[in-house]
Design a protein around this motif. Sequence first.
Motif, PDB file in Angstrom:
ATOM      1  N   ILE A   1      49.551  39.253  45.366  1.00 43.08           N
ATOM      2  CA  ILE A   1      48.136  39.754  45.451  1.00 43.08           C
ATOM      3  C   ILE A   1      47.941  41.467  46.091  1.00 43.08           C
ATOM      4  O   ILE A   1      47.167  41.903  45.499  1.00 43.08           O
ATOM      5  CB  ILE A   1      47.466  38.902  46.689  1.00 43.08           C
ATOM      6  N   ARG A   2      48.986  41.811  46.872  1.00 44.20           N
ATOM      7  CA  ARG A   2      48.998  43.260  47.048  1.00 44.20           C
ATOM      8  C   ARG A   2      49.183  43.970  46.093  1.00 44.20           C
ATOM      9  O   ARG A   2      48.478  45.024  45.806  1.00 44.20           O
ATOM     10  CB  ARG A   2      49.911  43.613  48.023  1.00 44.20           C
TER      11      ARG A   2
ATOM     12  N   LYS B   1      45.863  43.951  43.584  1.00 48.91           N
ATOM     13  CA  LYS B   1      45.017  44.845  44.216  1.00 48.91           C
ATOM     14  C   LYS B   1      44.794  46.182  43.689  1.00 48.91           C
ATOM     15  O   LYS B   1      43.988  47.121  43.646  1.00 48.91           O
ATOM     16  CB  LYS B   1      44.714  44.637  45.694  1.00 48.91           C
TER      17      LYS B   1
ATOM     18  N   LEU C   1      42.948  47.680  41.029  1.00 52.23           N
ATOM     19  CA  LEU C   1      41.386  47.850  41.173  1.00 52.23           C
ATOM     20  C   LEU C   1      41.162  49.160  41.358  1.00 52.23           C
ATOM     21  O   LEU C   1      39.902  49.525  40.956  1.00 52.23           O
ATOM     22  CB  LEU C   1      41.031  46.805  42.392  1.00 52.23           C
ATOM     23  N   THR C   2      42.069  50.199  41.788  1.00 50.04           N
ATOM     24  CA  THR C   2      41.575  51.133  42.090  1.00 50.04           C
ATOM     25  C   THR C   2      42.742  52.371  41.686  1.00 50.04           C
ATOM     26  O   THR C   2      42.534  53.387  42.053  1.00 50.04           O
ATOM     27  CB  THR C   2      41.314  51.622  43.840  1.00 50.04           C
TER      28      THR C   2
ATOM     29  N   GLN D   1      46.759  30.606  45.997  1.00 49.58           N
ATOM     30  CA  GLN D   1      46.400  31.965  46.016  1.00 49.58           C
ATOM     31  C   GLN D   1      47.989  32.529  45.347  1.00 49.58           C
ATOM     32  O   GLN D   1      48.803  32.107  45.637  1.00 49.58           O
ATOM     33  CB  GLN D   1      46.441  32.739  47.392  1.00 49.58           C
TER      34      GLN D   1
ATOM     35  N   ASP E   1      42.874  33.442  43.410  1.00 57.07           N
ATOM     36  CA  ASP E   1      42.628  34.033  45.003  1.00 57.07           C
ATOM     37  C   ASP E   1      42.482  32.901  45.697  1.00 57.07           C
ATOM     38  O   ASP E   1      43.186  32.475  46.658  1.00 57.07           O
ATOM     39  CB  ASP E   1      41.985  35.097  44.867  1.00 57.07           C
TER      40      ASP E   1
ATOM     41  N   TYR F   1      41.674  37.462  40.371  1.00 60.01           N
ATOM     42  CA  TYR F   1      41.912  38.559  39.713  1.00 60.01           C
ATOM     43  C   TYR F   1      42.308  38.594  38.208  1.00 60.01           C
ATOM     44  O   TYR F   1      42.856  37.717  38.018  1.00 60.01           O
ATOM     45  CB  TYR F   1      43.153  39.333  40.381  1.00 60.01           C
TER      46      TYR F   1
ATOM     47  N   THR G   1      40.525  46.027  35.178  1.00 59.47           N
ATOM     48  CA  THR G   1      40.854  45.256  36.469  1.00 59.47           C
ATOM     49  C   THR G   1      39.691  44.937  37.060  1.00 59.47           C
ATOM     50  O   THR G   1      38.649  45.536  37.398  1.00 59.47           O
ATOM     51  CB  THR G   1      41.650  45.807  37.375  1.00 59.47           C
ATOM     52  N   ARG G   2      39.461  43.430  37.656  1.00 50.73           N
ATOM     53  CA  ARG G   2      38.407  43.150  38.523  1.00 50.73           C
ATOM     54  C   ARG G   2      38.832  41.899  39.312  1.00 50.73           C
ATOM     55  O   ARG G   2      39.558  41.131  39.147  1.00 50.73           O
ATOM     56  CB  ARG G   2      36.998  42.721  37.719  1.00 50.73           C
ATOM     57  N   HIS G   3      37.944  41.559  40.562  1.00 44.30           N
ATOM     58  CA  HIS G   3      38.029  40.351  41.277  1.00 44.30           C
ATOM     59  C   HIS G   3      36.718  39.737  41.386  1.00 44.30           C
ATOM     60  O   HIS G   3      35.818  40.259  41.822  1.00 44.30           O
ATOM     61  CB  HIS G   3      38.538  40.813  42.832  1.00 44.30           C
TER      62      HIS G   3
END
Length: 191
Positions: A57-58, A61, A64-65, A124, A145, A158, A166-168
Motif C-alpha cells: 500500500i505504501r 500511494k 498518487l503524487t 487490504q 484497500d 487504488y 492513479t487514484r484512490h
Amino acid sequence: MNRTHRWTAAPALALLGALLLGAPAVAAPVTDTGTGTSRAQGLRAADAPKLSRAEEIRRAKVWLTANNGKPVPYSQKETWSDGYRQDCSGYASMALRLPKSGPNTVALKNDGWTKAIKMSELRQGDLVIKANSSDPDHRHVVIFDSWDNGKHTSYHAYEQAGGVGTRHTSHTYGLKDGDNYHAYRPVNLTD
C-alpha cells in the motif's frame, strides 16, 4: 519525470557479462509495446520478492503524487521512470514489486502471481481483477484497500485508470453478478 523505454542494451550487456564471467544469466522482463502485454522471462511467481501488505500500500500511494505532485498519467504504451507500465496491471505490479514492466492483467490472474479468493475474504492489498475479455480495453485490476461500510456494498481501491491516472476511489467491481470481476490474493504477500 516520465520516460518511455522501448529498448535498452542492459539485458544484452548483462547476458554478455554473465557469459564472459561464467555467472548465471538473469533474464530481464520483455514488454510487447504493441499490445501492452508483458512477461517475465525465466522468473516464476514463486520467485517474486516477498512484501507485507503495508509495504504494498505504501508503494501504491507513491504514484498518487509521483508526477510532480500529481498522479502518474495512464498509458498502455508508456513506462514510468521506475520501469513499470503506466496501465492498471503495470501499477499493480509496481505496488507488488513484481518484475518490471509487470505481468499484464491476464497473467496476474492466470500465471500463478495470485490465487482466487471470495470477495468476502478481501483484505487490504488483495486484487480485484477482470481478465476475461479478448479486448485489453475491457480488462482491469484494482488494489483493494478497505470496505466502505459494514454491509460490504462498496470498497475503496487504488487503481490506474484511463483518462485519470492513479487514484484512490470507491468501487463496486465484483459485487454485482455478471460483471466478471473476481477477488485474488497475491502469492508474494507475507501477511
